[in-house]
Design a protein around this motif. Structure first.
Motif, PDB file in Angstrom:
ATOM      1  N   VAL A   3       0.839  -1.198   0.000  1.00 38.65           N
ATOM      2  CA  VAL A   3       0.000   0.000   0.000  1.00 38.65           C
ATOM      3  C   VAL A   3       0.875   1.249   0.000  1.00 38.65           C
ATOM      4  CG1 VAL A   3      -1.713   1.304   1.311  1.00 38.65           C
ATOM      5  CG2 VAL A   3      -1.907  -1.166   1.151  1.00 38.65           C
ATOM      6  N   VAL A   5       3.643   1.826  -1.386  1.00 42.10           N
ATOM      7  CA  VAL A   5       4.203   2.121  -2.694  1.00 42.10           C
ATOM      8  C   VAL A   5       3.287   3.067  -3.482  1.00 42.10           C
ATOM      9  CG1 VAL A   5       4.789   1.069  -4.922  1.00 42.10           C
ATOM     10  CG2 VAL A   5       5.489  -0.020  -2.799  1.00 42.10           C
ATOM     11  N   HIS A   6       2.005   3.010  -3.221  1.00 42.18           N
ATOM     12  CA  HIS A   6       1.041   3.828  -3.964  1.00 42.18           C
ATOM     13  C   HIS A   6       1.070   5.308  -3.572  1.00 42.18           C
ATOM     14  CE1 HIS A   6      -0.862   0.760  -6.363  1.00 42.18           C
ATOM     15  NE2 HIS A   6      -0.704  -0.051  -5.330  1.00 42.18           N
ATOM     16  N   ARG A   9       1.809   7.841  -6.220  1.00 42.05           N
ATOM     17  CA  ARG A   9       0.767   8.215  -7.175  1.00 42.05           C
ATOM     18  C   ARG A   9       0.241   9.630  -6.940  1.00 42.05           C
ATOM     19  NH1 ARG A   9      -3.187   3.259  -8.199  1.00 42.05           N
ATOM     20  NH2 ARG A   9      -3.760   4.581  -9.943  1.00 42.05           N
ATOM     21  N   ASP A  36      -5.164   9.103  -9.742  1.00 46.98           N
ATOM     22  CA  ASP A  36      -3.866   8.832  -9.121  1.00 46.98           C
ATOM     23  C   ASP A  36      -3.656   9.660  -7.864  1.00 46.98           C
ATOM     24  OD1 ASP A  36      -3.215   6.933 -10.954  1.00 46.98           O
ATOM     25  OD2 ASP A  36      -1.681   8.100 -11.976  1.00 46.98           O
ATOM     26  N   THR A  39      -5.830   8.294  -5.021  1.00 49.47           N
ATOM     27  CA  THR A  39      -5.289   7.010  -4.567  1.00 49.47           C
ATOM     28  C   THR A  39      -4.023   7.207  -3.731  1.00 49.47           C
ATOM     29  OG1 THR A  39      -6.193   5.901  -6.502  1.00 49.47           O
ATOM     30  CG2 THR A  39      -4.422   4.773  -5.334  1.00 49.47           C
ATOM     31  N   GLY A  40      -3.152   8.093  -4.177  1.00 50.22           N
ATOM     32  CA  GLY A  40      -1.920   8.361  -3.431  1.00 50.22           C
ATOM     33  C   GLY A  40      -2.185   8.973  -2.068  1.00 50.22           C
ATOM     34  N   ALA A  43      -3.546   6.352   0.288  1.00 52.08           N
ATOM     35  CA  ALA A  43      -2.567   5.341   0.674  1.00 52.08           C
ATOM     36  C   ALA A  43      -1.778   5.742   1.916  1.00 52.08           C
ATOM     37  CB  ALA A  43      -1.603   5.073  -0.477  1.00 52.08           C
TER      38      ALA A  43
END
Length: 63
Positions: A3, A5-6, A9, A36, A39-40, A43
């Motif tokens: 998670v 890593v996102h 984004r 993106d 989502t980032g 996260a």
């Protein structure tokens, strides 16, 4: 870890900047940029909650 890593984004906001400068086309840039970026941003707390072992975050992982 997966998670976390996102978080990168968040840089999807760059798509929005390029769209504002008319350097990327309309159907792609707004959808990819906002998707993106959201989502980032999502996260960050999700990875933190999962790293702490909070079980309430597990349903959010599936979302």
């Amino acid at each position: 870890m997966l998670v976390g890593v996102h978080v990168i984004r968040i840089l999807g906001v760059y798509f929005l900047v390029l769209y504002a400068q008319d350097r990327l086309p309309a159907p792609f840039a707004p959808l990819a940029g906002w998707g993106d970026t959201i989502t980032g941003l999502a996260a960050i707390p999700l990875a933190w909650w999962l790293a702490r072992g909070e079980t309430a975050a597990r349903p959010l992982l599936w979302l």
